[in-house]
Design a protein around this motif. Sequence first.
Motif, PDB file in Angstrom:
ATOM      1  N   ALA A  88      28.172  51.098  40.950  1.00  0.00           N
ATOM      2  CA  ALA A  88      28.887  51.347  42.274  1.00  0.00           C
ATOM      3  C   ALA A  88      28.838  49.926  43.143  1.00  0.00           C
ATOM      4  O   ALA A  88      30.103  49.408  43.536  1.00  0.00           O
ATOM      5  N   VAL A  89      27.630  49.469  43.305  1.00  0.00           N
ATOM      6  CA  VAL A  89      27.641  48.315  44.000  1.00  0.00           C
ATOM      7  C   VAL A  89      28.219  46.817  43.524  1.00  0.00           C
ATOM      8  O   VAL A  89      29.094  46.186  44.145  1.00  0.00           O
ATOM      9  N   PHE A  90      28.097  46.903  42.271  1.00  0.00           N
ATOM     10  CA  PHE A  90      29.073  45.701  41.338  1.00  0.00           C
ATOM     11  C   PHE A  90      30.569  45.855  41.668  1.00  0.00           C
ATOM     12  O   PHE A  90      30.990  44.892  42.000  1.00  0.00           O
ATOM     13  N   LEU A  91      30.957  47.171  41.335  1.00  0.00           N
ATOM     14  CA  LEU A  91      32.291  47.345  41.615  1.00  0.00           C
ATOM     15  C   LEU A  91      32.950  47.191  42.829  1.00  0.00           C
ATOM     16  O   LEU A  91      34.058  46.671  43.015  1.00  0.00           O
ATOM     17  N   ILE A  92      32.035  47.595  43.980  1.00  0.00           N
ATOM     18  CA  ILE A  92      32.602  47.396  45.104  1.00  0.00           C
ATOM     19  C   ILE A  92      32.708  45.807  45.754  1.00  0.00           C
ATOM     20  O   ILE A  92      33.628  45.405  46.242  1.00  0.00           O
ATOM     21  N   CYS A  93      31.506  45.305  45.340  1.00  0.00           N
ATOM     22  CA  CYS A  93      31.405  43.719  45.567  1.00  0.00           C
ATOM     23  C   CYS A  93      32.720  42.922  44.826  1.00  0.00           C
ATOM     24  O   CYS A  93      33.250  42.185  45.518  1.00  0.00           O
ATOM     25  N   TYR A  94      33.043  43.401  43.611  1.00  0.00           N
ATOM     26  CA  TYR A  94      34.110  42.942  42.725  1.00  0.00           C
ATOM     27  C   TYR A  94      35.519  43.207  43.405  1.00  0.00           C
ATOM     28  O   TYR A  94      36.417  42.191  43.524  1.00  0.00           O
ATOM     29  N   LEU A  95      35.490  44.367  43.987  1.00  0.00           N
ATOM     30  CA  LEU A  95      36.761  44.714  44.444  1.00  0.00           C
ATOM     31  C   LEU A  95      36.886  44.197  45.832  1.00  0.00           C
ATOM     32  O   LEU A  95      38.050  43.488  46.056  1.00  0.00           O
ATOM     33  N   MET A  96      36.114  43.899  46.785  1.00  0.00           N
ATOM     34  CA  MET A  96      36.032  43.038  48.005  1.00  0.00           C
ATOM     35  C   MET A  96      36.242  41.651  47.527  1.00  0.00           C
ATOM     36  O   MET A  96      37.397  40.982  48.421  1.00  0.00           O
ATOM     37  N   PHE A  97      35.688  40.913  46.638  1.00  0.00           N
ATOM     38  CA  PHE A  97      36.108  39.880  46.241  1.00  0.00           C
ATOM     39  C   PHE A  97      37.462  39.272  46.158  1.00  0.00           C
ATOM     40  O   PHE A  97      38.108  38.632  46.419  1.00  0.00           O
ATOM     41  N   ILE A  98      38.157  40.352  45.459  1.00  0.00           N
ATOM     42  CA  ILE A  98      39.237  40.239  44.612  1.00  0.00           C
ATOM     43  C   ILE A  98      40.494  40.492  45.847  1.00  0.00           C
ATOM     44  O   ILE A  98      41.291  39.718  46.134  1.00  0.00           O
ATOM     45  N   LEU A  99      40.217  41.556  46.653  1.00  0.00           N
ATOM     46  CA  LEU A  99      40.961  41.766  47.852  1.00  0.00           C
ATOM     47  C   LEU A  99      40.902  40.804  48.954  1.00  0.00           C
ATOM     48  O   LEU A  99      41.950  40.319  49.386  1.00  0.00           O
ATOM     49  N   LEU A 100      39.841  40.177  49.247  1.00  0.00           N
ATOM     50  CA  LEU A 100      39.619  39.070  50.143  1.00  0.00           C
ATOM     51  C   LEU A 100      40.175  37.843  49.613  1.00  0.00           C
ATOM     52  O   LEU A 100      41.190  37.158  50.399  1.00  0.00           O
ATOM     53  N   THR A 101      40.224  37.535  48.389  1.00  0.00           N
ATOM     54  CA  THR A 101      40.662  36.383  47.783  1.00  0.00           C
ATOM     55  C   THR A 101      42.167  36.415  47.661  1.00  0.00           C
ATOM     56  O   THR A 101      42.850  35.196  48.208  1.00  0.00           O
ATOM     57  N   GLU A 102      42.718  37.255  47.236  1.00  0.00           N
ATOM     58  CA  GLU A 102      44.018  37.575  47.176  1.00  0.00           C
ATOM     59  C   GLU A 102      44.889  37.792  48.320  1.00  0.00           C
ATOM     60  O   GLU A 102      45.892  37.089  48.606  1.00  0.00           O
ATOM     61  N   GLY A 103      44.218  38.646  49.381  1.00  0.00           N
ATOM     62  CA  GLY A 103      44.710  38.703  50.678  1.00  0.00           C
ATOM     63  C   GLY A 103      44.813  37.281  51.666  1.00  0.00           C
ATOM     64  O   GLY A 103      45.786  37.135  52.164  1.00  0.00           O
ATOM     65  N   ASP A 104      43.838  36.516  51.393  1.00  0.00           N
ATOM     66  CA  ASP A 104      43.760  35.200  51.945  1.00  0.00           C
ATOM     67  C   ASP A 104      44.834  34.261  51.570  1.00  0.00           C
ATOM     68  O   ASP A 104      45.596  33.664  52.178  1.00  0.00           O
ATOM     69  N   TYR A 105      44.889  34.428  50.144  1.00  0.00           N
ATOM     70  CA  TYR A 105      45.885  33.443  49.517  1.00  0.00           C
ATOM     71  C   TYR A 105      47.400  33.712  50.059  1.00  0.00           C
ATOM     72  O   TYR A 105      48.094  32.842  50.403  1.00  0.00           O
ATOM     73  N   ILE A 106      47.722  35.011  50.013  1.00  0.00           N
ATOM     74  CA  ILE A 106      48.774  35.512  50.415  1.00  0.00           C
ATOM     75  C   ILE A 106      49.263  35.349  51.856  1.00  0.00           C
ATOM     76  O   ILE A 106      50.404  34.828  52.282  1.00  0.00           O
ATOM     77  N   TYR A 107      48.154  35.352  52.824  1.00  0.00           N
ATOM     78  CA  TYR A 107      48.227  35.122  54.039  1.00  0.00           C
ATOM     79  C   TYR A 107      48.454  33.679  54.483  1.00  0.00           C
ATOM     80  O   TYR A 107      49.356  33.241  55.149  1.00  0.00           O
ATOM     81  N   GLU A 108      47.722  32.910  53.540  1.00  0.00           N
ATOM     82  CA  GLU A 108      48.148  31.455  53.869  1.00  0.00           C
ATOM     83  C   GLU A 108      49.336  30.939  53.463  1.00  0.00           C
ATOM     84  O   GLU A 108      50.072  29.904  53.768  1.00  0.00           O
ATOM     85  N   VAL A 109      50.152  31.499  52.024  1.00  0.00           N
ATOM     86  CA  VAL A 109      51.211  31.378  51.742  1.00  0.00           C
ATOM     87  C   VAL A 109      52.312  31.461  52.745  1.00  0.00           C
ATOM     88  O   VAL A 109      53.281  30.842  53.312  1.00  0.00           O
ATOM     89  N   PHE A 110      52.111  32.800  53.390  1.00  0.00           N
ATOM     90  CA  PHE A 110      53.293  33.268  54.390  1.00  0.00           C
ATOM     91  C   PHE A 110      52.933  32.415  55.617  1.00  0.00           C
ATOM     92  O   PHE A 110      53.930  32.119  56.309  1.00  0.00           O
ATOM     93  N   LYS A 111      51.918  32.068  55.926  1.00  0.00           N
ATOM     94  CA  LYS A 111      51.541  31.222  57.256  1.00  0.00           C
ATOM     95  C   LYS A 111      52.083  29.845  57.062  1.00  0.00           C
ATOM     96  O   LYS A 111      52.552  29.351  58.039  1.00  0.00           O
ATOM     97  N   ALA A 112      52.229  29.392  55.990  1.00  0.00           N
ATOM     98  CA  ALA A 112      52.929  28.160  55.706  1.00  0.00           C
ATOM     99  C   ALA A 112      54.174  28.163  55.786  1.00  0.00           C
ATOM    100  O   ALA A 112      54.894  26.927  55.745  1.00  0.00           O
ATOM    101  N   GLY A 113      54.932  29.196  55.880  1.00  0.00           N
ATOM    102  CA  GLY A 113      56.315  29.134  56.074  1.00  0.00           C
ATOM    103  C   GLY A 113      57.106  29.611  54.622  1.00  0.00           C
ATOM    104  O   GLY A 113      58.333  29.580  54.751  1.00  0.00           O
ATOM    105  N   HIS A 114      56.328  29.926  53.461  1.00  0.00           N
ATOM    106  CA  HIS A 114      56.993  30.195  52.218  1.00  0.00           C
ATOM    107  C   HIS A 114      57.454  31.772  52.474  1.00  0.00           C
ATOM    108  O   HIS A 114      56.819  32.517  52.564  1.00  0.00           O
ATOM    109  N   LYS A 115      58.849  31.797  52.326  1.00  0.00           N
ATOM    110  CA  LYS A 115      59.138  33.412  52.288  1.00  0.00           C
ATOM    111  C   LYS A 115      59.673  33.855  51.295  1.00  0.00           C
ATOM    112  O   LYS A 115      59.987  35.156  51.118  1.00  0.00           O
TER     113      LYS A 115
END
Length: 119
Positions: A88-115
Amino acid sequence: MAHDTAHHESNTKRIWMVFILLSVVTIVEVILGIIKPAFLIETTVISMKLLNWIFIILTIYKAYYITWAFMHMEGETKGLRRSVVWTAVFLICYLMFILLTEGDYIYEVFKAGHKSWDF
């Protein structure tokens, strides 16, 4: 016919202790969610506010304690406890890593003005 005279132990005290502990953690979460201290909101750790990290840690603690108390994991063998908790700890950490990495990437893409996506 022989009857077993072993007495069943009451778990009332244990149930109340679990209830109190989980209630205190929940109350702390609610108070932090209402007050939202400025230093917890302004501090960023790994692209996320410190307050959000506290919520995640407290929620994982509650989930672990619920598993420990209500699924009777404290009475199980060490190997079974480890296999359930570590997985459970491994899966939670893995899911958090994926969500934070992808979420941050998408945030940076939209912040840079790519629509739109360019494939």
